[in-house]
Design a protein around this motif. Structure first.
Motif, PDB file in Angstrom:
ATOM      1  N   GLY A 249       0.848  -1.196   0.000  1.00  0.00           N
ATOM      2  CA  GLY A 249       0.000   0.000   0.000  1.00  0.00           C
ATOM      3  C   GLY A 249       0.875   1.234   0.000  1.00  0.00           C
ATOM      4  O   GLY A 249       1.925   1.274  -0.628  1.00  0.00           O
ATOM      5  N   SER A 250       0.477   2.240   0.779  1.00  0.00           N
ATOM      6  CA  SER A 250       1.208   3.507   0.777  1.00  0.00           C
ATOM      7  C   SER A 250       2.308   3.593   1.828  1.00  0.00           C
ATOM      8  O   SER A 250       3.068   4.553   1.849  1.00  0.00           O
ATOM      9  CB  SER A 250       0.226   4.661   0.973  1.00  0.00           C
TER      10      SER A 250
ATOM     11  N   ASP B  25       6.458   2.961   8.395  1.00  0.00           N
ATOM     12  CA  ASP B  25       6.025   4.361   8.362  1.00  0.00           C
ATOM     13  C   ASP B  25       4.839   4.463   7.403  1.00  0.00           C
ATOM     14  O   ASP B  25       4.987   4.288   6.205  1.00  0.00           O
ATOM     15  CB  ASP B  25       7.166   5.264   7.901  1.00  0.00           C
ATOM     16  N   SER B  26       3.656   4.734   7.973  1.00  0.00           N
ATOM     17  CA  SER B  26       2.453   4.824   7.142  1.00  0.00           C
ATOM     18  C   SER B  26       1.924   6.257   7.052  1.00  0.00           C
ATOM     19  O   SER B  26       0.955   6.508   6.344  1.00  0.00           O
ATOM     20  CB  SER B  26       1.353   3.928   7.711  1.00  0.00           C
ATOM     21  N   ASN B  27       2.541   7.176   7.803  1.00  0.00           N
ATOM     22  CA  ASN B  27       2.085   8.573   7.871  1.00  0.00           C
ATOM     23  C   ASN B  27       0.681   8.703   8.448  1.00  0.00           C
ATOM     24  O   ASN B  27       0.006   9.708   8.229  1.00  0.00           O
ATOM     25  CB  ASN B  27       2.162   9.265   6.500  1.00  0.00           C
ATOM     26  N   ARG B  28       0.229   7.696   9.183  1.00  0.00           N
ATOM     27  CA  ARG B  28      -1.075   7.738   9.850  1.00  0.00           C
ATOM     28  C   ARG B  28      -0.921   7.197  11.261  1.00  0.00           C
ATOM     29  O   ARG B  28      -0.416   6.095  11.452  1.00  0.00           O
ATOM     30  CB  ARG B  28      -2.106   6.917   9.095  1.00  0.00           C
TER      31      ARG B  28
ATOM     32  N   VAL C 289       0.928  -5.271   3.113  1.00  0.00           N
ATOM     33  CA  VAL C 289       2.046  -6.116   3.526  1.00  0.00           C
ATOM     34  C   VAL C 289       3.365  -5.402   3.281  1.00  0.00           C
ATOM     35  O   VAL C 289       3.581  -4.837   2.206  1.00  0.00           O
ATOM     36  CB  VAL C 289       2.050  -7.468   2.762  1.00  0.00           C
ATOM     37  N   CYS C 290       4.240  -5.457   4.288  1.00  0.00           N
ATOM     38  CA  CYS C 290       5.583  -4.888   4.181  1.00  0.00           C
ATOM     39  C   CYS C 290       6.579  -6.023   4.488  1.00  0.00           C
ATOM     40  O   CYS C 290       6.412  -6.724   5.484  1.00  0.00           O
ATOM     41  CB  CYS C 290       5.795  -3.779   5.197  1.00  0.00           C
TER      42      CYS C 290
END
Length: 132
Positions: A45-46, A67-70, A125-126
Motif C-alpha cells: 500500500g502507501s 512508516d504509514s504517515n497515519r 504487507v511490508c
C-alpha cells in the motif's frame, strides 16, 4: 622495450590484477568499519519499511520500522532469523510521523545471517530482508 611490448606488459598486468581488485571490493558492507546495513522499501500500500542490522556485543541488533504517515494503525509483525521466528508482536503507529519500530537482539550465527521483517495491516504487507 618497444612501445608495443610496453603496452602488452601493461595489459597483462591489468588483467592479472583485475580479479584481485574485484575480490577486495566484494567484501560485505559491514566489514568496512561502519557495520550498519540498512535496507528500505515500499509496502503493498502507501506505507514504507526500513530494516537495519548491526553488531552489538557479539549479537546482532535488528531494527524494523514501518512508516504509514497515519497514527493509530495497529500492525502485526514477525521477525525471522534464518527462517525461524525470532519474535512477533504488534505495533501501533504514533507520533507526527505515523510510524512504529521494533528492536530486537539475535544471536550472530556463523556465516551469513538472513533476517526478514514482515508487517501487515488491513491487507497491506511490508517485507524487508537483510543478509548480514
Amino acid at each position: 622495450m618497444s612501445p608495443l611490448k610496453n603496452l602488452a606488459a601493461l595489459v597483462a598486468t591489468t588483467v592479472c590484477l583485475a580479479p584481485l581488485a574485484l575480490a577486495l571490493d566484494a567484501s560485505p558492507a559491514h566489514a568496512r568499519g561502519d557495520d550498519d546495513v540498512i535496507r528500505r522499501g515500499d509496502c503493498t500500500g502507501s506505507a514504507t519499511w526500513k530494516l537495519k542490522v548491526k553488531t552489538d556485543d557479539g549479537r546482532l541488533e535488528v531494527e524494523g520500522e514501518i512508516d504509514s504517515n497515519r497514527t493509530g494503525q495497529r500492525w502485526a509483525w514477525t521477525l525471522r532469523h534464518n527462517g525461524s521466528v525470532s519474535a512477533r508482536g504488534t505495533g501501533t503507529t504514533a507520533g507526527p510521523s505515523g510510524s512504529f519500530d521494533v528492536e530486537r537482539r539475535v544471536v550472530d550465527l556463523a556465516g551469513t545471517d538472513h533476517l526478514r521483517f514482515r508487517a501487515t495491516h488491513n491487507g497491506q504487507v511490508c517485507v524487508g530482508v537483510v543478509n548480514y
